[in-house]
Scaffold this active site. Structure first.
Site, short mmCIF file in Angstrom:
data_model
loop_
_atom_site.label_atom_id
_atom_site.label_comp_id
_atom_site.label_asym_id
_atom_site.label_seq_id
_atom_site.Cartn_x
_atom_site.Cartn_y
_atom_site.Cartn_z
N GLU A 66 2.79 -4.27 23.52
CA GLU A 66 3.50 -3.03 23.85
C GLU A 66 2.98 -2.46 25.18
O GLU A 66 1.76 -2.50 25.40
CB GLU A 66 3.31 -2.00 22.73
N ARG B 176 2.44 -3.72 12.64
CA ARG B 176 1.87 -3.85 13.97
C ARG B 176 2.41 -5.13 14.59
O ARG B 176 2.55 -6.15 13.90
CB ARG B 176 0.34 -3.92 13.91
N GLY C 202 0.85 -1.19 0.00
CA GLY C 202 0.00 0.00 0.00
C GLY C 202 0.89 1.24 0.00
O GLY C 202 1.97 1.24 -0.58
N ARG C 203 0.41 2.28 0.68
CA ARG C 203 1.14 3.56 0.67
C ARG C 203 2.57 3.40 1.19
O ARG C 203 3.53 3.85 0.55
CB ARG C 203 0.38 4.59 1.53
N ILE C 204 2.72 2.77 2.36
CA ILE C 204 4.05 2.70 2.97
C ILE C 204 4.92 1.66 2.26
O ILE C 204 6.10 1.91 1.98
CB ILE C 204 3.95 2.44 4.50
N HIS D 155 8.52 1.77 18.85
CA HIS D 155 7.38 2.24 18.05
C HIS D 155 7.54 3.72 17.67
O HIS D 155 6.70 4.55 18.05
CB HIS D 155 6.05 1.99 18.79
N ALA E 116 8.42 4.69 14.23
CA ALA E 116 8.62 4.79 12.78
C ALA E 116 8.11 6.11 12.19
O ALA E 116 8.68 6.63 11.24
CB ALA E 116 8.00 3.60 12.07
N THR F 253 7.64 -2.83 10.81
CA THR F 253 7.18 -1.49 11.22
C THR F 253 5.66 -1.41 11.08
O THR F 253 5.11 -0.31 11.03
CB THR F 253 7.81 -0.37 10.36
N1 LIG Z 1 5.35 1.63 13.21
C1 LIG Z 1 4.62 2.70 12.99
O1 LIG Z 1 4.73 3.68 13.69
C2 LIG Z 1 3.65 2.72 11.85
C3 LIG Z 1 3.50 3.91 11.13
C4 LIG Z 1 2.60 3.94 10.07
C5 LIG Z 1 1.86 2.81 9.77
N2 LIG Z 1 2.02 1.66 10.48
C6 LIG Z 1 1.26 0.46 10.12
O2 LIG Z 1 1.42 0.24 8.74
C7 LIG Z 1 0.18 -0.20 8.20
C8 LIG Z 1 0.15 0.06 6.70
O3 LIG Z 1 -0.05 1.43 6.46
P1 LIG Z 1 -0.37 1.98 4.99
O4 LIG Z 1 -0.68 3.42 5.14
O5 LIG Z 1 0.68 1.55 4.02
O6 LIG Z 1 -1.71 1.17 4.69
P2 LIG Z 1 -2.36 0.86 3.25
O7 LIG Z 1 -3.78 0.57 3.55
O8 LIG Z 1 -2.01 1.91 2.26
O9 LIG Z 1 -1.60 -0.50 2.81
C9 LIG Z 1 -1.82 -1.73 3.42
C10 LIG Z 1 -1.73 -2.80 2.35
O10 LIG Z 1 -1.84 -4.08 2.98
C11 LIG Z 1 -2.62 -4.91 2.12
N3 LIG Z 1 -3.20 -6.04 2.86
C12 LIG Z 1 -4.29 -6.04 3.68
N4 LIG Z 1 -4.52 -7.28 4.14
C13 LIG Z 1 -3.57 -8.07 3.61
C14 LIG Z 1 -3.28 -9.46 3.72
N5 LIG Z 1 -4.04 -10.27 4.47
N6 LIG Z 1 -2.23 -9.95 3.03
C15 LIG Z 1 -1.47 -9.13 2.22
N7 LIG Z 1 -1.70 -7.81 2.09
C16 LIG Z 1 -2.73 -7.29 2.78
C17 LIG Z 1 -3.67 -3.98 1.52
O11 LIG Z 1 -4.21 -4.52 0.31
C18 LIG Z 1 -2.84 -2.73 1.30
O12 LIG Z 1 -2.28 -2.67 -0.01
C19 LIG Z 1 -0.85 0.57 9.01
O13 LIG Z 1 -2.11 -0.07 9.02
C20 LIG Z 1 -0.23 0.63 10.38
O14 LIG Z 1 -0.71 -0.42 11.19
C21 LIG Z 1 2.90 1.61 11.51
#
Ligand SMILES: NC(=O)c1ccc[n+]([C@@H]2O[C@H](COP(=O)([O-])OP(=O)(O)OC[C@H]3O[C@@H](n4cnc5c(N)ncnc54)[C@H](O)[C@@H]3O)[C@@H](O)[C@H]2O)c1
Length: 326
Positions: A268, A239, A156-158, A285, A287, A237
Protein backbone atom coordinates in the site's frame (compact mmCIF):
# COMPACT_ATOMS: atom_id res chain seq x y z
CA UNK A 1 4.90 18.92 37.10
CA UNK A 2 5.90 18.84 33.40
CA UNK A 3 3.30 17.31 31.16
CA UNK A 4 4.43 14.35 29.03
CA UNK A 5 5.32 15.17 25.44
CA UNK A 6 3.42 13.15 22.84
CA UNK A 7 3.65 12.97 19.05
CA UNK A 8 0.47 12.14 17.11
CA UNK A 9 1.12 11.36 13.45
CA UNK A 10 -2.37 12.64 12.57
CA UNK A 11 -4.56 15.41 14.07
CA UNK A 12 -6.99 12.66 15.32
CA UNK A 13 -10.63 13.65 15.95
CA UNK A 14 -11.72 16.46 18.34
CA UNK A 15 -12.97 13.98 20.98
CA UNK A 16 -9.61 12.17 21.03
CA UNK A 17 -7.62 15.41 21.02
CA UNK A 18 -9.60 16.55 24.05
CA UNK A 19 -8.56 13.40 25.94
CA UNK A 20 -4.89 13.72 24.97
CA UNK A 21 -4.64 17.51 25.37
CA UNK A 22 -6.13 17.20 28.87
CA UNK A 23 -2.92 15.62 30.19
CA UNK A 24 -0.20 15.84 27.54
CA UNK A 25 1.62 18.37 25.38
CA UNK A 26 0.85 17.02 21.95
CA UNK A 27 2.68 17.66 18.69
CA UNK A 28 0.15 16.83 15.95
CA UNK A 29 1.35 16.15 12.41
CA UNK A 30 -1.20 18.21 10.48
CA UNK A 31 0.15 18.27 6.92
CA UNK A 32 -2.09 16.57 4.32
CA UNK A 33 0.57 14.02 3.38
CA UNK A 34 1.56 11.22 5.76
CA UNK A 35 4.55 11.91 7.96
CA UNK A 36 7.81 10.78 6.33
CA UNK A 37 10.13 8.37 8.10
CA UNK A 38 12.76 11.12 8.53
CA UNK A 39 10.26 13.57 10.01
CA UNK A 40 8.85 10.88 12.29
CA UNK A 41 12.32 10.01 13.64
CA UNK A 42 13.13 13.70 14.12
CA UNK A 43 9.88 14.59 15.91
CA UNK A 44 9.73 11.52 18.14
CA UNK A 45 13.25 12.07 19.49
CA UNK A 46 12.14 14.01 22.59
CA UNK A 47 8.70 12.39 23.05
CA UNK A 48 7.46 10.08 25.80
CA UNK A 49 4.36 8.99 23.88
CA UNK A 50 3.54 8.24 20.25
CA UNK A 51 0.05 7.92 18.77
CA UNK A 52 0.55 6.33 15.37
CA UNK A 53 -1.30 4.91 12.40
CA UNK A 54 -0.88 1.49 10.79
CA UNK A 55 1.37 2.91 8.10
CA UNK A 56 3.88 4.28 10.63
CA UNK A 57 6.63 1.73 11.22
CA UNK A 58 7.63 1.36 14.85
CA UNK A 59 10.82 -0.67 14.74
CA UNK A 60 14.22 -0.79 16.40
CA UNK A 61 15.38 2.24 14.38
CA UNK A 62 12.51 4.38 15.68
CA UNK A 63 12.88 3.12 19.23
CA UNK A 64 16.61 3.89 19.18
CA UNK A 65 15.81 7.42 17.98
CA UNK A 66 13.32 7.95 20.84
CA UNK A 67 15.12 7.18 24.12
CA UNK A 68 12.39 8.80 26.27
CA UNK A 69 9.51 6.87 24.67
CA UNK A 70 7.24 5.03 27.14
CA UNK A 71 4.18 4.21 25.04
CA UNK A 72 3.25 3.60 21.39
CA UNK A 73 -0.53 3.69 20.84
CA UNK A 74 -1.63 2.36 17.45
CA UNK A 75 -4.93 3.67 16.08
CA UNK A 76 -5.73 0.21 14.64
CA UNK A 77 -6.46 -3.28 15.92
CA UNK A 78 -3.83 -4.86 13.65
CA UNK A 79 -0.33 -4.05 14.90
CA UNK A 80 1.96 -5.70 12.35
CA UNK A 81 3.55 -2.22 11.91
CA UNK A 82 4.87 -2.38 15.49
CA UNK A 83 7.82 -4.55 16.54
CA UNK A 84 6.24 -5.38 19.90
CA UNK A 85 9.19 -7.54 21.09
CA UNK A 86 11.58 -4.62 20.47
CA UNK A 87 9.23 -2.29 22.38
CA UNK A 88 9.20 -4.77 25.27
CA UNK A 89 13.01 -4.97 25.35
CA UNK A 90 13.14 -1.20 25.72
CA UNK A 91 10.31 -1.10 28.29
CA UNK A 92 7.97 0.70 25.88
CA UNK A 93 4.28 -0.14 26.19
CA UNK A 94 2.43 -0.92 22.93
CA UNK A 95 -1.36 -0.70 22.57
CA UNK A 96 -3.98 -1.27 19.86
CA UNK A 97 -7.76 -0.70 19.47
CA UNK A 98 -9.56 -4.08 19.59
CA UNK A 99 -13.33 -4.47 19.61
CA UNK A 100 -14.55 -1.00 18.64
CA UNK A 101 -14.22 -1.62 14.89
CA UNK A 102 -15.60 -5.17 14.60
CA UNK A 103 -19.10 -4.33 13.36
CA UNK A 104 -17.99 -1.55 11.00
CA UNK A 105 -15.29 -3.75 9.47
CA UNK A 106 -17.73 -6.65 9.14
CA UNK A 107 -20.22 -4.33 7.42
CA UNK A 108 -17.53 -3.46 4.91
CA UNK A 109 -16.51 -7.07 4.27
CA UNK A 110 -20.15 -7.56 3.32
CA UNK A 111 -20.13 -4.41 1.20
CA UNK A 112 -17.23 -5.86 -0.79
CA UNK A 113 -18.72 -9.36 -0.94
CA UNK A 114 -22.01 -8.10 -2.34
CA UNK A 115 -20.35 -5.62 -4.69
CA UNK A 116 -18.21 -8.28 -6.34
CA UNK A 117 -20.98 -10.90 -6.47
CA UNK A 118 -23.52 -8.50 -7.99
CA UNK A 119 -21.03 -6.63 -10.20
CA UNK A 120 -21.75 -3.26 -8.60
CA UNK A 121 -18.54 -1.62 -9.85
CA UNK A 122 -19.32 -2.50 -13.46
CA UNK A 123 -22.97 -1.52 -13.03
CA UNK A 124 -22.12 1.82 -11.51
CA UNK A 125 -19.65 2.60 -14.29
CA UNK A 126 -22.29 1.73 -16.91
CA UNK A 127 -25.01 3.78 -15.19
CA UNK A 128 -22.72 6.83 -15.10
CA UNK A 129 -21.31 6.37 -18.61
CA UNK A 130 -24.31 7.54 -20.61
CA UNK A 131 -24.00 4.29 -22.59
CA UNK A 132 -26.70 2.33 -20.80
CA UNK A 133 -29.34 1.37 -23.35
CA UNK A 134 -31.87 -0.06 -20.90
CA UNK A 135 -32.85 -3.24 -19.08
CA UNK A 136 -31.71 -6.43 -20.74
CA UNK A 137 -32.21 -10.04 -19.73
CA UNK A 138 -28.59 -11.09 -19.36
CA UNK A 139 -27.12 -7.68 -18.56
CA UNK A 140 -24.46 -7.80 -15.83
CA UNK A 141 -25.77 -11.04 -14.42
CA UNK A 142 -23.76 -11.88 -11.33
CA UNK A 143 -23.76 -14.56 -8.64
CA UNK A 144 -26.35 -15.00 -5.92
CA UNK A 145 -25.23 -14.34 -2.37
CA UNK A 146 -28.20 -15.71 -0.43
CA UNK A 147 -28.19 -19.44 0.18
CA UNK A 148 -24.47 -19.82 -0.69
CA UNK A 149 -21.59 -20.97 1.50
CA UNK A 150 -19.43 -18.40 3.26
CA UNK A 151 -15.92 -19.50 4.28
CA UNK A 152 -14.28 -17.43 7.01
CA UNK A 153 -10.53 -17.69 7.48
CA UNK A 154 -9.95 -16.29 10.96
CA UNK A 155 -12.84 -16.58 13.40
CA UNK A 156 -11.96 -13.91 15.93
CA UNK A 157 -13.88 -10.73 16.70
CA UNK A 158 -14.35 -9.57 13.10
CA UNK A 159 -14.77 -13.04 11.54
CA UNK A 160 -17.60 -13.74 13.98
CA UNK A 161 -19.27 -10.38 13.26
CA UNK A 162 -19.19 -11.29 9.55
CA UNK A 163 -20.68 -14.73 10.38
CA UNK A 164 -23.58 -13.16 12.26
CA UNK A 165 -24.63 -11.20 9.17
CA UNK A 166 -24.68 -14.37 7.01
CA UNK A 167 -27.66 -15.78 8.89
CA UNK A 168 -29.98 -13.20 7.34
CA UNK A 169 -28.81 -14.30 3.89
CA UNK A 170 -29.65 -17.94 4.67
CA UNK A 171 -26.04 -18.88 4.04
CA UNK A 172 -24.12 -21.84 5.32
CA UNK A 173 -21.08 -20.64 7.29
CA UNK A 174 -17.85 -22.62 7.55
CA UNK A 175 -14.74 -21.28 9.26
CA UNK A 176 -11.09 -22.08 9.69
CA UNK A 177 -8.99 -20.73 12.55
CA UNK A 178 -5.71 -21.64 14.24
CA UNK A 179 -7.87 -22.40 17.29
CA UNK A 180 -11.22 -24.17 16.94
CA UNK A 181 -13.87 -22.56 19.13
CA UNK A 182 -16.09 -24.57 21.52
CA UNK A 183 -19.11 -26.30 19.96
CA UNK A 184 -21.65 -24.11 21.75
CA UNK A 185 -19.95 -20.99 20.31
CA UNK A 186 -19.99 -22.58 16.82
CA UNK A 187 -23.70 -23.30 17.24
CA UNK A 188 -24.35 -19.74 18.39
CA UNK A 189 -22.92 -18.48 15.11
CA UNK A 190 -24.42 -21.31 13.00
CA UNK A 191 -20.84 -22.00 11.88
CA UNK A 192 -18.98 -25.26 11.27
CA UNK A 193 -15.23 -25.78 11.55
CA UNK A 194 -13.22 -26.91 8.51
CA UNK A 195 -9.58 -27.57 7.75
CA UNK A 196 -8.40 -24.86 5.37
CA UNK A 197 -8.30 -27.08 2.27
CA UNK A 198 -11.84 -28.36 2.96
CA UNK A 199 -13.11 -24.80 3.45
CA UNK A 200 -11.56 -23.70 0.16
CA UNK A 201 -13.14 -26.61 -1.70
CA UNK A 202 -16.58 -25.81 -0.27
CA UNK A 203 -16.94 -22.04 0.03
CA UNK A 204 -18.52 -19.76 -2.58
CA UNK A 205 -17.11 -16.72 -0.77
CA UNK A 206 -13.83 -16.85 1.16
CA UNK A 207 -13.39 -13.88 3.51
CA UNK A 208 -10.11 -13.27 5.34
CA UNK A 209 -9.98 -12.15 8.98
CA UNK A 210 -6.56 -13.26 10.27
CA UNK A 211 -3.87 -10.91 11.59
CA UNK A 212 -0.67 -10.50 9.57
CA UNK A 213 1.82 -12.84 11.25
CA UNK A 214 4.78 -14.84 9.90
CA UNK A 215 2.36 -17.82 9.62
CA UNK A 216 -0.31 -15.89 7.71
CA UNK A 217 1.97 -14.01 5.30
CA UNK A 218 1.26 -15.44 1.83
CA UNK A 219 -1.34 -17.85 3.27
CA UNK A 220 -3.26 -17.29 0.05
CA UNK A 221 -0.97 -18.37 -2.79
CA UNK A 222 -0.99 -20.41 -6.02
CA UNK A 223 -1.70 -23.60 -4.06
CA UNK A 224 -4.64 -22.22 -2.06
CA UNK A 225 -6.16 -20.55 -5.12
CA UNK A 226 -6.03 -23.87 -6.98
CA UNK A 227 -8.06 -25.40 -4.12
CA UNK A 228 -10.85 -22.82 -4.45
CA UNK A 229 -13.90 -23.29 -6.66
CA UNK A 230 -13.70 -21.58 -10.09
CA UNK A 231 -17.03 -19.90 -9.23
CA UNK A 232 -15.78 -18.58 -5.87
CA UNK A 233 -14.76 -15.10 -4.75
CA UNK A 234 -12.01 -13.93 -2.39
CA UNK A 235 -12.68 -11.02 -0.02
CA UNK A 236 -9.76 -9.50 1.86
CA UNK A 237 -10.31 -6.93 4.61
CA UNK A 238 -7.47 -8.34 6.77
CA UNK A 239 -3.97 -7.32 5.63
CA UNK A 240 -2.58 -7.21 2.09
CA UNK A 241 0.45 -9.51 2.57
CA UNK A 242 -1.84 -12.37 3.69
CA UNK A 243 -2.42 -12.72 -0.07
CA UNK A 244 0.35 -13.28 -2.60
CA UNK A 245 -0.88 -10.68 -5.10
CA UNK A 246 1.05 -12.05 -8.09
CA UNK A 247 -0.56 -15.45 -7.46
CA UNK A 248 -3.97 -13.79 -7.14
CA UNK A 249 -3.52 -12.06 -10.51
CA UNK A 250 -2.56 -15.43 -12.04
CA UNK A 251 -5.57 -17.12 -10.43
CA UNK A 252 -7.89 -14.44 -11.87
CA UNK A 253 -6.24 -14.60 -15.28
CA UNK A 254 -6.47 -18.41 -15.39
CA UNK A 255 -10.06 -18.35 -14.03
CA UNK A 256 -9.13 -20.41 -10.97
CA UNK A 257 -11.52 -18.13 -9.08
CA UNK A 258 -14.39 -15.93 -10.29
CA UNK A 259 -13.35 -12.64 -8.71
CA UNK A 260 -11.97 -10.77 -5.72
CA UNK A 261 -12.86 -7.80 -3.57
CA UNK A 262 -9.98 -6.15 -1.75
CA UNK A 263 -9.56 -3.44 0.85
CA UNK A 264 -5.88 -4.10 1.56
CA UNK A 265 -2.76 -4.64 -0.57
CA UNK A 266 0.73 -6.05 -0.34
CA UNK A 267 2.49 -2.72 -0.92
CA UNK A 268 0.00 0.00 0.00
CA UNK A 269 -0.71 2.46 -1.49
CA UNK A 270 0.50 0.68 -4.67
CA UNK A 271 -2.04 -1.61 -6.31
CA UNK A 272 -0.82 -4.34 -8.65
CA UNK A 273 -2.06 -3.25 -12.12
CA UNK A 274 -3.07 -6.88 -12.77
CA UNK A 275 -5.83 -6.43 -10.16
CA UNK A 276 -7.47 -3.61 -12.07
CA UNK A 277 -9.97 -5.81 -13.89
CA UNK A 278 -13.79 -5.82 -14.00
CA UNK A 279 -14.21 -8.83 -11.71
CA UNK A 280 -12.15 -7.23 -8.93
CA UNK A 281 -13.58 -4.63 -6.56
CA UNK A 282 -10.90 -2.35 -5.13
CA UNK A 283 -11.22 -0.20 -2.00
CA UNK A 284 -8.50 2.00 -0.45
CA UNK A 285 -8.20 0.39 3.04
CA UNK A 286 -11.42 1.87 4.44
CA UNK A 287 -13.07 -1.11 6.17
CA UNK A 288 -13.16 0.62 9.57
CA UNK A 289 -13.77 4.08 8.09
CA UNK A 290 -17.03 5.27 9.59
CA UNK A 291 -16.82 8.54 11.49
CA UNK A 292 -18.20 6.90 14.64
CA UNK A 293 -15.74 4.02 14.58
CA UNK A 294 -12.64 5.99 13.62
CA UNK A 295 -13.49 8.44 16.42
CA UNK A 296 -13.78 5.57 18.90
CA UNK A 297 -10.44 4.15 17.72
CA UNK A 298 -8.68 7.49 18.15
CA UNK A 299 -10.24 7.97 21.61
CA UNK A 300 -9.15 4.48 22.63
CA UNK A 301 -5.55 5.21 21.59
CA UNK A 302 -5.66 8.52 23.49
CA UNK A 303 -7.03 6.81 26.60
CA UNK A 304 -4.26 4.22 26.49
CA UNK A 305 -1.65 7.00 26.47
CA UNK A 306 -3.28 8.98 29.26
CA UNK A 307 -3.71 5.84 31.41
CA UNK A 308 0.01 5.07 31.26
CA UNK A 309 1.04 8.60 32.17
CA UNK A 310 -1.42 8.62 35.08
CA UNK A 311 0.17 5.44 36.42
CA UNK A 312 -2.70 3.16 35.37
CA UNK A 313 -2.59 0.07 33.18
CA UNK A 314 -3.38 1.05 29.54
CA UNK A 315 -6.61 -0.88 28.85
CA UNK A 316 -5.38 -2.33 25.54
CA UNK A 317 -1.77 -3.08 26.37
CA UNK A 318 -0.13 -5.74 24.14
CA UNK A 319 2.98 -6.23 26.29
CA UNK A 320 1.85 -5.93 29.93
CA UNK A 321 5.23 -7.31 31.05
CA UNK A 322 6.71 -3.81 30.62
CA UNK A 323 4.48 -2.53 33.42
CA UNK A 324 5.99 -4.91 36.00
CA UNK A 325 9.52 -3.67 35.35
CA UNK A 326 8.73 0.04 35.12
N1 LIG B 1 -9.17 -3.46 6.52
C1 LIG B 1 -9.20 -2.87 7.70
O1 LIG B 1 -9.29 -1.67 7.79
C2 LIG B 1 -9.14 -3.70 8.94
C3 LIG B 1 -9.92 -3.31 10.03
C4 LIG B 1 -9.87 -4.07 11.20
C5 LIG B 1 -9.04 -5.17 11.26
N2 LIG B 1 -8.29 -5.54 10.19
C6 LIG B 1 -7.44 -6.74 10.25
O2 LIG B 1 -8.24 -7.80 10.72
C7 LIG B 1 -7.46 -8.60 11.60
C8 LIG B 1 -8.37 -9.40 12.51
O3 LIG B 1 -8.93 -8.56 13.49
P1 LIG B 1 -9.74 -9.16 14.74
O4 LIG B 1 -10.03 -8.02 15.64
O5 LIG B 1 -10.86 -10.03 14.28
O6 LIG B 1 -8.61 -10.08 15.38
P2 LIG B 1 -8.81 -11.32 16.37
O7 LIG B 1 -7.49 -11.47 17.05
O8 LIG B 1 -10.04 -11.17 17.18
O9 LIG B 1 -9.04 -12.56 15.36
C9 LIG B 1 -8.04 -13.09 14.55
C10 LIG B 1 -8.26 -14.58 14.45
O10 LIG B 1 -7.30 -15.12 13.54
C11 LIG B 1 -6.87 -16.38 14.06
N3 LIG B 1 -5.57 -16.78 13.50
C12 LIG B 1 -4.34 -16.33 13.83
N4 LIG B 1 -3.40 -16.96 13.10
C13 LIG B 1 -4.06 -17.82 12.30
C14 LIG B 1 -3.64 -18.75 11.31
N5 LIG B 1 -2.34 -18.92 11.03
N6 LIG B 1 -4.58 -19.48 10.68
C15 LIG B 1 -5.91 -19.34 10.99
N7 LIG B 1 -6.36 -18.47 11.92
C16 LIG B 1 -5.44 -17.72 12.55
C17 LIG B 1 -6.83 -16.18 15.58
O11 LIG B 1 -6.89 -17.43 16.26
C18 LIG B 1 -8.06 -15.33 15.79
O12 LIG B 1 -9.22 -16.10 16.08
C19 LIG B 1 -6.58 -7.58 12.31
O13 LIG B 1 -5.40 -8.16 12.83
C20 LIG B 1 -6.29 -6.57 11.23
O14 LIG B 1 -5.06 -6.85 10.60
C21 LIG B 1 -8.33 -4.82 9.04
Amino acid sequence: MARPKVLATRPLFPAAQKILDGSCDVDYWTRPESISKEELLRRVADKEGLVCLLNDKVNEELLAAAPKLRIVANVAVGYDNIAVADCTKRGVAATNTPGVLDETTADFAWTLLMAVARRLGEGEALARSGKWTGWDLDQLVGADVWGKTLGLVGFGRIGRAVARRAYGFQMKVVYHDAARVPLDVERGFHAEYRELSALLAEADFVSLHVPLLPETRGLFNAKTFSQMKPTSFLINTARGPVVDEAALVQALENKKIAGAALDVYEKEPLINPGLKRPNVVLAPHIASASLETRTKMACMAAENVVALFKGRRPPNILNPEVLKTS
